[in-house]
Design a protein around this motif. Structure first.
Motif, PDB file in Angstrom:
ATOM      1  N   ILE A 102       0.726  -1.103  -0.380  1.00  0.00           N
ATOM      2  CA  ILE A 102      -0.108   0.033  -0.317  1.00  0.00           C
ATOM      3  C   ILE A 102       0.887   1.303  -0.268  1.00  0.00           C
ATOM      4  O   ILE A 102       0.696   2.303  -0.667  1.00  0.00           O
ATOM      5  CB  ILE A 102      -0.683  -0.233   1.044  1.00  0.00           C
ATOM      6  N   GLN A 103       2.400   1.210   0.564  1.00  0.00           N
ATOM      7  CA  GLN A 103       2.504   2.430   0.778  1.00  0.00           C
ATOM      8  C   GLN A 103       3.514   2.791  -0.746  1.00  0.00           C
ATOM      9  O   GLN A 103       3.630   4.238  -1.016  1.00  0.00           O
ATOM     10  CB  GLN A 103       4.104   1.826   1.647  1.00  0.00           C
ATOM     11  N   ARG A 104       3.982   1.361  -1.223  1.00  0.00           N
ATOM     12  CA  ARG A 104       4.233   1.701  -2.397  1.00  0.00           C
ATOM     13  C   ARG A 104       3.503   2.348  -3.813  1.00  0.00           C
ATOM     14  O   ARG A 104       4.159   3.359  -4.490  1.00  0.00           O
ATOM     15  CB  ARG A 104       5.278   0.249  -3.107  1.00  0.00           C
ATOM     16  N   TRP A 105       2.095   1.927  -3.227  1.00  0.00           N
ATOM     17  CA  TRP A 105       1.418   2.111  -4.429  1.00  0.00           C
ATOM     18  C   TRP A 105       1.040   4.100  -4.112  1.00  0.00           C
ATOM     19  O   TRP A 105       1.081   4.537  -5.495  1.00  0.00           O
ATOM     20  CB  TRP A 105      -0.047   1.662  -4.257  1.00  0.00           C
ATOM     21  N   ILE A 106       1.230   4.150  -2.760  1.00  0.00           N
ATOM     22  CA  ILE A 106       1.049   5.514  -2.538  1.00  0.00           C
ATOM     23  C   ILE A 106       1.771   6.456  -2.747  1.00  0.00           C
ATOM     24  O   ILE A 106       2.052   6.936  -3.538  1.00  0.00           O
ATOM     25  CB  ILE A 106       0.822   5.854  -1.215  1.00  0.00           C
ATOM     26  N   HIS A 107       3.091   5.813  -2.604  1.00  0.00           N
ATOM     27  CA  HIS A 107       4.555   6.238  -3.370  1.00  0.00           C
ATOM     28  C   HIS A 107       4.516   6.551  -5.031  1.00  0.00           C
ATOM     29  O   HIS A 107       4.869   7.672  -5.481  1.00  0.00           O
ATOM     30  CB  HIS A 107       5.801   5.072  -2.347  1.00  0.00           C
ATOM     31  N   HIS A 108       4.704   5.744  -5.411  1.00  0.00           N
ATOM     32  CA  HIS A 108       4.925   5.414  -6.749  1.00  0.00           C
ATOM     33  C   HIS A 108       3.319   6.467  -8.000  1.00  0.00           C
ATOM     34  O   HIS A 108       3.747   7.276  -8.586  1.00  0.00           O
ATOM     35  CB  HIS A 108       4.172   3.652  -7.379  1.00  0.00           C
ATOM     36  N   THR A 109       2.461   6.731  -6.739  1.00  0.00           N
ATOM     37  CA  THR A 109       1.336   7.376  -7.330  1.00  0.00           C
ATOM     38  C   THR A 109       1.550   8.957  -7.318  1.00  0.00           C
ATOM     39  O   THR A 109       1.073   9.632  -7.874  1.00  0.00           O
ATOM     40  CB  THR A 109      -0.442   7.618  -7.012  1.00  0.00           C
ATOM     41  N   THR A 110       2.225   9.243  -5.703  1.00  0.00           N
ATOM     42  CA  THR A 110       2.378  10.085  -6.437  1.00  0.00           C
ATOM     43  C   THR A 110       4.064  10.869  -6.931  1.00  0.00           C
ATOM     44  O   THR A 110       3.449  12.001  -7.529  1.00  0.00           O
ATOM     45  CB  THR A 110       3.003  10.730  -5.080  1.00  0.00           C
ATOM     46  N   GLN A 111       4.060  10.632  -6.996  1.00  0.00           N
ATOM     47  CA  GLN A 111       5.563   9.599  -8.338  1.00  0.00           C
ATOM     48  C   GLN A 111       4.683  10.936  -9.743  1.00  0.00           C
ATOM     49  O   GLN A 111       5.469  10.840 -10.135  1.00  0.00           O
ATOM     50  CB  GLN A 111       6.693   9.554  -8.481  1.00  0.00           C
ATOM     51  N   ALA A 112       4.368   9.755  -9.804  1.00  0.00           N
ATOM     52  CA  ALA A 112       3.916   9.587 -11.377  1.00  0.00           C
ATOM     53  C   ALA A 112       2.687  10.947 -11.995  1.00  0.00           C
ATOM     54  O   ALA A 112       2.807  11.677 -12.651  1.00  0.00           O
ATOM     55  CB  ALA A 112       2.476   8.405 -11.489  1.00  0.00           C
ATOM     56  N   TRP A 113       2.248  11.488 -10.463  1.00  0.00           N
ATOM     57  CA  TRP A 113       1.264  12.772 -10.435  1.00  0.00           C
ATOM     58  C   TRP A 113       2.337  13.524 -10.957  1.00  0.00           C
ATOM     59  O   TRP A 113       2.112  15.012 -10.938  1.00  0.00           O
ATOM     60  CB  TRP A 113       0.181  12.240  -9.088  1.00  0.00           C
ATOM     61  N   SER A 114       3.869  13.728  -9.605  1.00  0.00           N
ATOM     62  CA  SER A 114       4.350  15.003  -9.722  1.00  0.00           C
ATOM     63  C   SER A 114       5.278  15.315 -11.113  1.00  0.00           C
ATOM     64  O   SER A 114       5.046  15.808 -11.173  1.00  0.00           O
ATOM     65  CB  SER A 114       5.412  14.883  -9.037  1.00  0.00           C
ATOM     66  N   ALA A 115       4.589  13.832 -12.165  1.00  0.00           N
ATOM     67  CA  ALA A 115       6.157  13.460 -13.143  1.00  0.00           C
ATOM     68  C   ALA A 115       4.895  14.380 -14.348  1.00  0.00           C
ATOM     69  O   ALA A 115       5.854  15.650 -15.036  1.00  0.00           O
ATOM     70  CB  ALA A 115       5.779  12.581 -13.233  1.00  0.00           C
ATOM     71  N   THR A 116       3.396  14.186 -14.023  1.00  0.00           N
ATOM     72  CA  THR A 116       2.604  14.701 -14.638  1.00  0.00           C
ATOM     73  C   THR A 116       2.362  16.701 -14.698  1.00  0.00           C
ATOM     74  O   THR A 116       1.313  17.171 -15.658  1.00  0.00           O
ATOM     75  CB  THR A 116       1.976  13.468 -15.374  1.00  0.00           C
ATOM     76  N   HIS A 117       2.820  16.844 -13.708  1.00  0.00           N
ATOM     77  CA  HIS A 117       1.720  18.653 -13.371  1.00  0.00           C
ATOM     78  C   HIS A 117       2.877  19.242 -12.596  1.00  0.00           C
ATOM     79  O   HIS A 117       4.017  19.510 -12.421  1.00  0.00           O
ATOM     80  CB  HIS A 117       1.060  18.064 -11.872  1.00  0.00           C
TER      81      HIS A 117
END
Length: 117
Positions: A102-117
């Motif tokens: 779950i923590q890995r998902w949160i981390h990867h989602t945050t990285q993916a979002w910050s890369a697109t914005h």
């Protein structure tokens, strides 16, 4: 469905301390919100902690997972709200491997979002 202590009117102050959630009070002006005292003198750095004075207290695995989930969500910019406490408690009861995922998902989602914005 049973009534909570708040709904039934049997709320005790000691019970409030047992269920204190530091993230439940996120709005200034909310009861319990205290601002840090502002010093009129120059700011200074605190000395490093003395390892000999540390408390020898270990927290249980469920509490550690709960704190890790709070930290992961807060770091991701989604500080847990009071209503999220039950979900976090349920997730904390799951094994370490699931919480790590779950923590890995949160981390990867945050990285993916910050890369697109």
């Amino acid at each position: 469905m049973t009534a909570t202590a708040f709904e039934s009117g049997t709320f005790e102050p000691a019970a409030a301390q047992a269920f204190f959630d530091p993230y439940s009070c996120d709005q200034p002006g909310t009861p319990g919100w205290e601002t840090a005292l502002q010093s009129t003198e120059d700011d200074f750095l605190l000395p490093p902690p003395d390892p000999a004075r540390r408390l020898d207290i270990a927290i249980g695995p469920r509490d550690r997972r709960r704190l890790d989930l709070h930290a992961a969500l807060t770091t991701a910019g989604v500080p847990p709200q009071f209503a999220d406490r039950e979900a976090i408690d349920q997730l904390s009861a799951l094994p370490d491997s699931i919480n790590t995922t779950i923590q890995r998902w949160i981390h990867h989602t945050t990285q993916a979002w910050s890369a697109t914005h």
